[in-house]
Scaffold this motif. Structure first.
Motif, PDB file in Angstrom:
ATOM      1  N   ASP A   1      44.995  31.311-135.212  1.00 25.04           N
ATOM      2  CA  ASP A   1      44.261  30.144-135.699  1.00 25.04           C
ATOM      3  C   ASP A   1      44.167  29.031-134.665  1.00 25.04           C
ATOM      4  N   VAL A   2      45.092  28.984-133.693  1.00 22.54           N
ATOM      5  CA  VAL A   2      44.961  27.980-132.633  1.00 22.54           C
ATOM      6  C   VAL A   2      44.908  28.690-131.292  1.00 22.54           C
ATOM      7  N   LYS A   3      44.344  28.003-130.309  1.00 26.67           N
ATOM      8  CA  LYS A   3      44.263  28.581-128.972  1.00 26.67           C
ATOM      9  C   LYS A   3      45.278  27.858-128.092  1.00 26.67           C
TER      10      LYS A   3
ATOM     11  N   ASN B   1      42.488  22.417-132.372  1.00 21.05           N
ATOM     12  CA  ASN B   1      42.791  23.846-132.305  1.00 21.05           C
ATOM     13  C   ASN B   1      42.954  24.383-130.894  1.00 21.05           C
ATOM     14  N   VAL B   2      43.011  23.522-129.888  1.00 20.85           N
ATOM     15  CA  VAL B   2      43.330  23.985-128.532  1.00 20.85           C
ATOM     16  C   VAL B   2      44.480  23.145-127.987  1.00 20.85           C
ATOM     17  N   GLY B   3      45.495  23.817-127.460  1.00 24.87           N
ATOM     18  CA  GLY B   3      46.592  23.113-126.808  1.00 24.87           C
ATOM     19  C   GLY B   3      46.792  23.677-125.419  1.00 24.87           C
ATOM     20  N   HIS B   4      47.074  22.806-124.457  1.00 28.26           N
ATOM     21  CA  HIS B   4      47.288  23.265-123.082  1.00 28.26           C
ATOM     22  C   HIS B   4      48.775  23.241-122.764  1.00 28.26           C
ATOM     23  N   ILE B   5      49.253  24.266-122.069  1.00 31.76           N
ATOM     24  CA  ILE B   5      50.621  24.253-121.556  1.00 31.76           C
ATOM     25  C   ILE B   5      50.528  24.352-120.041  1.00 31.76           C
TER      26      ILE B   5
ATOM     27  N   GLY C   1      56.367  24.103-132.223  1.00 32.81           N
ATOM     28  CA  GLY C   1      56.328  22.644-132.146  1.00 32.81           C
ATOM     29  C   GLY C   1      54.958  22.166-131.712  1.00 32.81           C
ATOM     30  N   LEU C   2      54.401  22.858-130.713  1.00 33.67           N
ATOM     31  CA  LEU C   2      53.053  22.506-130.245  1.00 33.67           C
ATOM     32  C   LEU C   2      52.043  22.716-131.369  1.00 33.67           C
ATOM     33  N   LYS C   3      52.236  23.809-132.143  1.00 29.21           N
ATOM     34  CA  LYS C   3      51.290  24.089-133.228  1.00 29.21           C
ATOM     35  C   LYS C   3      51.370  23.008-134.308  1.00 29.21           C
ATOM     36  N   ILE C   4      52.588  22.512-134.569  1.00 31.56           N
ATOM     37  CA  ILE C   4      52.734  21.457-135.577  1.00 31.56           C
ATOM     38  C   ILE C   4      51.975  20.213-135.137  1.00 31.56           C
ATOM     39  N   ILE C   5      52.113  19.869-133.847  1.00 34.22           N
ATOM     40  CA  ILE C   5      51.429  18.675-133.344  1.00 34.22           C
ATOM     41  C   ILE C   5      49.920  18.881-133.397  1.00 34.22           C
ATOM     42  N   LEU C   6      49.468  20.096-133.046  1.00 37.21           N
ATOM     43  CA  LEU C   6      48.031  20.384-133.106  1.00 37.21           C
ATOM     44  C   LEU C   6      47.536  20.274-134.539  1.00 37.21           C
ATOM     45  N   HIS C   7      48.360  20.773-135.490  1.00 38.00           N
ATOM     46  CA  HIS C   7      47.982  20.693-136.901  1.00 38.00           C
ATOM     47  C   HIS C   7      47.883  19.231-137.342  1.00 38.00           C
TER      48      HIS C   7
ATOM     49  N   ILE D   1      42.410  11.227-130.176  1.00 35.41           N
ATOM     50  CA  ILE D   1      43.064  12.171-129.273  1.00 35.41           C
ATOM     51  C   ILE D   1      42.421  13.536-129.427  1.00 35.41           C
ATOM     52  N   ASP D   2      41.893  14.080-128.318  1.00 37.86           N
ATOM     53  CA  ASP D   2      41.197  15.359-128.412  1.00 37.86           C
ATOM     54  C   ASP D   2      41.877  16.462-127.614  1.00 37.86           C
ATOM     55  N   SER D   3      42.892  16.139-126.819  1.00 39.77           N
ATOM     56  CA  SER D   3      43.581  17.182-126.057  1.00 39.77           C
ATOM     57  C   SER D   3      45.076  16.923-126.052  1.00 39.77           C
ATOM     58  N   ILE D   4      45.822  18.012-126.150  1.00 39.65           N
ATOM     59  CA  ILE D   4      47.273  17.926-126.073  1.00 39.65           C
ATOM     60  C   ILE D   4      47.702  18.722-124.843  1.00 39.65           C
TER      61      ILE D   4
END
Lengths: 437, 303
Positions: A226-228, A200-204, A189-195, A158-161
């Motif tokens: 630390d995350v985008k 280090n990139v999450g889309h909303i 919550g999104l940061k926890i899933i990314l971690h 999985i490379d994108s959230i």
């Protein structure tokens, strides 16, 4: 010019909003009633649980009362403390009688031991976080357990959230209110899933029709170091709740109906389970609450409520002052995809996110198809709904298969746009399930 | 508190448009053309009345006598009558117009199953029927003889066509591709004939400015091309479902119009072009299915 263009997907329909009367009112907390009902099938039929308590047991808030049959399933928790009074079949929103645990609430809310107490997710490994998410019983709006959606498939990591914060259907504002009221919990919550997934990139994804949320999210995203967190403003169009359409809109990746989103390396999560991931990982509380839009043209004061799982629908409606006029239909879910329930004794489940009381029960009568092609243009899956309808009414399964009936995502856009008011989606869905239309 | 609740499968809401609203939009779009006709020749008001009355009464009579639901209030019969009246000259005897209307509704529409089941456009079929039966009466030049008068009516119809596109009742593909194909073809043929002819000169701006306006005026503004492109070739029942199919359909209409107009013996090639293409619609539908979502491979079509 490309930057000015709002990303969207092919097909779909812009629905009437009907959101203004609920999107500006703060969410109301509803205290739990005396009797709580926990259905052992909280989501779809693939994930059924078995009661692991017996009548007369004293239970605590957050205690597991139903264990899943399958290895992939998630447990059911009690959202109050009290005594188990009955274990018997009760009505499920889909009309089935499902085994349920009925709990007499003692009103103390004595908590059970927390499933995890970390307070800092950075020290946790991927498997530890997944295990907390599973133990907390978190599922998405389609009823699929969140930890399953985050698992990579064998060939693709999985490379994108994508956090799907949209709700394109009429009336629904639960995501809108949650994003305004609890933005930190959702972003964290999104940061926890990314971690957990070491990204280090999450889309909303958020609709252009919610400028207040967009401003708030942009501000919060700019503070992250630390995350985008990338905010993608999309056009408000049904069916944005569908994974294929939201991934196409946000990332521009299309995938065939035979594949899952994991196969192309994307996980789609929604606002409510993102927030619950934060609460479960940081404070160890399982999924006990749902934010529910209570709206529709039969309600005097529609608003969003924060209700515990197991609260009956009638208690929620009474708590808001009852109906202003007698409803013909009560729908759980959106007006295009939701289920009309036959009774108000049905309890809130993990997949409840809206209750709509509508008085327009009668749909206009069917007229002959005039082949205008609006269903073909509107179908987000490039199907031919008009042709499918003819073949479904003729019960011709061979031709239905040639027309790729299995690709249908049941968004019901074709039925909505039809000027002849034909029941296209209904007949297609019937035929898809092997019944006759 | 006990409430009786209805259950049904979703969707629980429907769009506000309906067939009746669509037909009403078409009638509104035809108002400029009707007004222009009546102003230029007041006698044609009677023609409109006869055509609408006979289509509506025929449909009602057929549906009552065959014990079906009476659907005249969906206004589709009114639209058929209006379109037929717009195609006919004012000098046609009224009983002929009545017979054409009855044929359009009874034989072409109701005998094949009513709204949504006709395989060719009823108004065009009614016109073709009258043309084969009473050639002189139908092709006679009516009271609106001057080209500028015909141009006024064409422009009024064009305005209605753009109204339909703006209201999203029709899309731009069929009418614009149809008209564009005809114009390109006619200009090309005229140029070719000029080059082949005895007094051929070098092609310069002067010759072009002679040929192109002639082609535009003679094919676009005089004759039935505009009404066929915007109101006949876009009739949803007899045109392909998909955008791709509609493009094939419009190209076919354009090419057939040129062939009939230039080499055929029949007047008004656009009408026969649309009628022929109506018949090919099921075939076009078969070759123009939508592509399967997310598939690079060509998918197997139904049927």
């Amino acid at each position: 010019l490309k930057a000015l263009k709002i990303p969207t997907f092919k097909g779909g329909v812009v629905l009437p909003e009907n959101k203004l009367n609920t999107c500006h009112i703060p969410t109301k907390n509803i205290s739990p009633p005396k009797i709580m009902t926990y259905l052992m099938q909280q989501q779809n039929a693939d994930f059924v649980c078995e009661p692991c308590v017996s009548v007369g047991d004293n239970i605590l808030m957050g205690q597991v009362i139903g264990q899943p049959f399958s290895r992939d399933g998630v447990p059911v928790h009690s959202s109050v403390s009290g005594r188990v009074s009955e274990i018997e079949p009760r009505l499920h929103p889909n009309g089935d009688m499902i085994q349920a645990v009925v709990v007499e609430n003692n009103g103390f809310d004595t908590p059970a031991p927390a499933i995890a107490l970390s307070r800092d997710y950075r020290g946790l490994s991927r498997d530890e976080i997944f295990s907390i998410i599973r133990k907390a019983g978190i599922v998405d709006t389609n009823g699929i357990p969140t930890h399953l959606k985050l698992l990579s498939s064998a060939e693709q990591k999985i490379d994108s959230i994508v956090l799907n914060a949209t709700e394109a259907e009429s009336y629904l504002t639960a995501n809108h209110r949650l994003l305004l009221e609890k933005p930190y919990e959702i972003i964290n919550g999104l940061k926890i899933i990314l971690h957990a997934l070491d990204l280090n990139v999450g889309h909303i994804a958020i609709e252009e029709t919610k400028p207040d949320v967009i401003n708030l999210l942009n501000e919060l995203a700019s503070r992250e170091k630390d995350v985008k967190i990338q905010i993608v403003i999309v056009k408000s169009k049904h069916p944005l709740h569908s994974e294929r359409q939201i991934i196409d809109t946000v990332l521009g990746r299309k995938f065939s109906p035979f594949k899952q989103s994991q196969d192309i390396g994307v996980a789609v999560i929604d606002v409510q389970n993102c927030r619950q991931v934060y609460r479960s990982v940081m404070f160890g509380t399982p999924l006990l609450h749902k934010t529910i839009t209570v709206s529709g043209n039969c309600l005097g004061n529609p608003l969003n409520v924060n209700a515990r799982i197991g609260t009956s629908f009638s208690y929620i409606f009474d708590n808001l002052g009852g109906f202003s006029s007698e409803p013909k239909k009560v729908i759980t879910g959106g007006p295009l995809t939701g289920t009309a329930v036959s009774s108000l004794d049905i309890p809130v489940t993990k997949t409840t996110y809206s209750l709509l009381a509508l008085n327009n029960a009668e749909l206009p009568p069917e007229e002959p198809c005039i082949r205008c092609g609006r269903c073909v243009t509107a179908c987000p899956m490039n199907l031919m709904p008009a042709e499918l309808n003819i073949q479904a009414l003729n019960i011709n399964f061979e031709n239905l298969e040639k027309l790729n009936i299995s690709d249908c995502i049941e968004c019901r856009t074709c039925s909505y746009v039809c000027p002849a008011h034909r029941h296209i989606a209904q007949s297609i869905n019937n035929a898809k399930r092997g019944g006759f239309a | 508190l006990k409430i009786k609740l209805d259950t049904s499968v979703p969707p629980h809401i429907k769009t506000r448009t309906s067939i009746k609203v669509t037909m009403l939009d078409v009638i509104v779009a035809l108002i400029p053309a009707i007004a222009a006709r009546i102003v230029l020749s007041p006698y044609s008001a009677l023609l409109f009345f006869i055509c609408i009355a006979s289509t509506v009464l025929t449909e009602a009579f057929w549906q009552i006598s065959s014990k079906k639901n009476v659907t005249v209030f969906d206004l589709s019969a009114v639209v058929t009558g209006l379109l037929l009246a717009l195609l006919l000259p004012e000098t046609i005897p009224l009983w002929m117009a009545g017979i054409g209307s009855v044929f359009a509704i009874l034989v072409v529409k109701q005998f094949f199953g009513g709204l949504g089941s006709n395989f060719i456009n009823p108004a065009l079929a009614g016109y073709a029927f009258l043309l084969f039966s009473w050639f002189e009466s139908v092709t006679s030049i009516g009271a609106i003889a001057e080209p500028y008068q015909q141009a006024i009516i064409s422009i009024a119809i064009l305005a209605g066509g753009f109204y339909l596109i703006a209201r999203k009742v029709i899309n731009w593909r069929i009418p614009l591709i149809f008209i564009f194909t005809v114009l390109v073809g006619v200009i090309a043929i005229n140029l070719f004939e000029y080059v082949m002819s005895e007094q051929a000169d070098v092609i310069n701006f002067e010759t072009l400015s002679r040929i192109i306006p002639f082609a535009v005026v003679s094919h676009l503004l005089v004759g039935n091309l505009i009404i066929c492109a915007f109101f006949m070739a876009t009739e949803p029942v007899t045109t392909p479902l998909t955008n791709k199919g509609q493009i094939y359909f419009a190209l076919g209409c354009g090419i057939l119009t040129i062939i009939i107009d230039v080499w055929g013996v029949m007047p008004s090639g656009a009408i026969f072009a649309v009628l022929i293409m109506n018949v090919t619609t099921p075939l076009i539908d078969k070759i123009s299915y939508t592509k399967r979502y997310g598939h690079k491979l060509k998918h197997t079509n139904g049927k």
